[in-house]
Design a protein around this motif. Structure first.
Motif, PDB file in Angstrom:
ATOM      1  N   ARG A 216     -79.309  47.581  27.372  1.00 13.82           N
ATOM      2  CA  ARG A 216     -78.663  48.421  26.795  1.00 13.82           C
ATOM      3  C   ARG A 216     -79.230  49.488  25.807  1.00 13.82           C
ATOM      4  O   ARG A 216     -80.521  49.678  26.173  1.00 13.82           O
TER       5      ARG A 216
ATOM      6  N   VAL B 289     -80.252  49.399  22.682  1.00 15.22           N
ATOM      7  CA  VAL B 289     -81.723  49.391  22.027  1.00 15.22           C
ATOM      8  C   VAL B 289     -82.914  49.430  23.071  1.00 15.22           C
ATOM      9  O   VAL B 289     -84.010  49.242  22.546  1.00 15.22           O
ATOM     10  N   ASP B 290     -82.509  48.732  24.704  1.00 14.44           N
ATOM     11  CA  ASP B 290     -83.919  48.661  25.104  1.00 14.44           C
ATOM     12  C   ASP B 290     -84.368  49.703  25.453  1.00 14.44           C
ATOM     13  O   ASP B 290     -85.763  49.771  25.452  1.00 14.44           O
TER      14      ASP B 290
ATOM     15  N   TYR C 149     -84.267  52.509  23.260  1.00 17.09           N
ATOM     16  CA  TYR C 149     -84.325  53.640  22.141  1.00 17.09           C
ATOM     17  C   TYR C 149     -85.690  53.175  21.367  1.00 17.09           C
ATOM     18  O   TYR C 149     -86.339  52.532  20.648  1.00 17.09           O
TER      19      TYR C 149
ATOM     20  N   GLY D  29     -86.479  53.904  17.948  1.00 16.47           N
ATOM     21  CA  GLY D  29     -86.774  53.453  16.731  1.00 16.47           C
ATOM     22  C   GLY D  29     -86.576  51.777  17.298  1.00 16.47           C
ATOM     23  O   GLY D  29     -87.219  50.579  16.162  1.00 16.47           O
ATOM     24  N   TYR D  30     -86.003  51.714  17.953  1.00 15.00           N
ATOM     25  CA  TYR D  30     -85.751  50.375  18.499  1.00 15.00           C
ATOM     26  C   TYR D  30     -87.172  49.200  18.863  1.00 15.00           C
ATOM     27  O   TYR D  30     -88.127  48.182  17.971  1.00 15.00           O
ATOM     28  N   LEU D  31     -87.817  49.848  19.430  1.00 10.39           N
ATOM     29  CA  LEU D  31     -89.157  50.082  20.293  1.00 10.39           C
ATOM     30  C   LEU D  31     -90.292  49.783  19.489  1.00 10.39           C
ATOM     31  O   LEU D  31     -90.872  48.839  19.302  1.00 10.39           O
TER      32      LEU D  31
ATOM     33  N   GLY E 175     -89.834  49.014  16.197  1.00 11.03           N
ATOM     34  CA  GLY E 175     -89.631  48.747  15.470  1.00 11.03           C
ATOM     35  C   GLY E 175     -90.339  47.000  15.681  1.00 11.03           C
ATOM     36  O   GLY E 175     -90.612  46.336  15.254  1.00 11.03           O
ATOM     37  N   GLN E 176     -89.815  46.945  17.896  1.00 10.62           N
ATOM     38  CA  GLN E 176     -90.783  45.588  18.029  1.00 10.62           C
ATOM     39  C   GLN E 176     -91.641  45.594  17.585  1.00 10.62           C
ATOM     40  O   GLN E 176     -92.292  43.865  17.596  1.00 10.62           O
TER      41      GLN E 176
END
Length: 141
Positions: free
Chosen positions: A5, A7-8, A10, A12-14, A16-17
């Motif tokens: 995916r 987001v997996d 990306y 910024g997503y990583l 944030g997670q």
């Protein structure tokens, strides 16, 4: 079609997670000390810092200046920070942690260090160092 995916992979997503994973368990310590997350960030920033202007502090704690202005006033009332006139520019006010604010945040700083160590224990020392250097480099952009 790729199985991965967007987001997996990306950044910024990583980030944030990773931030959520790091902070979610530590937040209980902040709340138990009677602080909100932004109050914690303010005191953690100021505890070993030179006095900062409200705009510098807002930048450091990742909040908008009007929010930090109101927050600082409440924290002055709590006795956690003090306001100083800027000797170099009388129009500016500087904010510093009060002795009470430093006492309040000191145990949390130690808990934060312990929590960070626990979160990063699966990384080699060189990986921890590299991670922090890379994140600092990105943050300076």
């Amino acid at each position: 079609m790729s199985d991965a995916r967007f987001v997996d992979g990306y950044l910024g997503y990583l980030l944030g997670q990773a931030n959520h994973a790091l902070y979610k368990d530590f937040d209980a310590h902040v709340r138990a000390a009677g602080l909100s997350s932004i109050e914690w960030r303010v005191l953690a920033t100021l505890h070993d810092s030179e006095p900062l202007t409200v705009s510098q502090l807002a930048h450091e704690v990742l909040a908008k200046q009007p929010t930090v202005t109101k927050l600082v006033q409440r924290m002055v009332e709590q006795g956690w920070v003090t306001l100083l006139a800027d000797a170099g520019d009388q129009r500016r006010t500087l904010v510093e942690a009060s002795p009470a604010g430093r006492r309040l945040v000191r145990p949390l700083l130690e808990k934060a260090r312990e929590h960070e160590s626990e979160m990063l224990r699966s990384l080699a020392a060189s990986e921890r160092t590299a991670l922090k250097k890379l994140l600092a480099k990105l943050a300076q952009r």
